[in-house]
Design a protein around this motif. Structure first.
Motif, mmCIF file in Angstrom:
data_model
loop_
_atom_site.group_PDB
_atom_site.id
_atom_site.type_symbol
_atom_site.label_atom_id
_atom_site.label_comp_id
_atom_site.label_asym_id
_atom_site.label_seq_id
_atom_site.Cartn_x
_atom_site.Cartn_y
_atom_site.Cartn_z
ATOM 1 N N GLN A 65 0.849 -1.175 0.000
ATOM 2 C CA GLN A 65 0.000 0.000 0.000
ATOM 3 C C GLN A 65 0.888 1.230 0.000
ATOM 4 O O GLN A 65 2.018 1.192 0.495
ATOM 5 N N ASP A 77 -1.065 8.351 -1.014
ATOM 6 C CA ASP A 77 -1.485 8.933 -2.290
ATOM 7 C C ASP A 77 -0.395 9.814 -2.888
ATOM 8 O O ASP A 77 -0.244 9.879 -4.114
ATOM 9 N N SER A 78 0.362 10.471 -2.049
ATOM 10 C CA SER A 78 1.367 11.415 -2.523
ATOM 11 C C SER A 78 2.533 10.747 -3.251
ATOM 12 O O SER A 78 3.286 11.434 -3.951
ATOM 13 N N LYS A 111 2.119 7.443 -4.828
ATOM 14 C CA LYS A 111 1.648 6.409 -5.760
ATOM 15 C C LYS A 111 2.134 6.698 -7.182
ATOM 16 O O LYS A 111 2.064 7.828 -7.648
#
Length: 114
Positions: free
Chosen positions: A57, A60-61, A63
């Motif tokens: 995982q 978001d910053s 990905k």
């Protein structure tokens, strides 16, 4: 348990670095391993994790730019960081987790210049 992080340094905007975290015990014994970072004046934040089964995982910053991987035979977890931005500047810490216990490395500094 000792975790030794390495690979940090100074890199220009858009560049790449690969961090390594070598563990003193078999990483098979941990439920998950991960990377966190702490920028100046900010709280430590999760970057990415990988479970013993290989599930990953990402924040978001990061990905699409960062990739976590593990080499079970070398007891090492890697963080490949591409397309680095100045906002990625931070001390990066590796982490390993067993039920009820977390272990931390000493951190390695990544500085991205604009």
């Amino acid at each position: 348990v000792q975790l030794q992080a390495s690979g940090g340094g100074l890199v220009q905007y858009g560049g790449s670095l690969r961090l390594s975290c070598t563990v003193s015990e078999s990483i098979f014994s941990f439920n998950a391993m991960g990377w966190y970072r702490q920028a100046p004046g900010k709280q430590r934040e999760l970057v990415t994790t990988i479970t013993s089964g290989g599930m990953t995982q990402y924040a978001d910053s990061v990905k699409g730019r960062f990739t976590i991987s593990r080499d079970n035979f070398k007891n090492t977890v890697y963080l490949q960081m591409d397309s680095l931005k100045p906002e990625d500047t931070a001390v990066y810490y590796c982490n390993s987790v067993r039920p009820g216990r977390a272990y931390w490395g000493q951190g390695t500094l990544v500085t991205v210049s604009s």
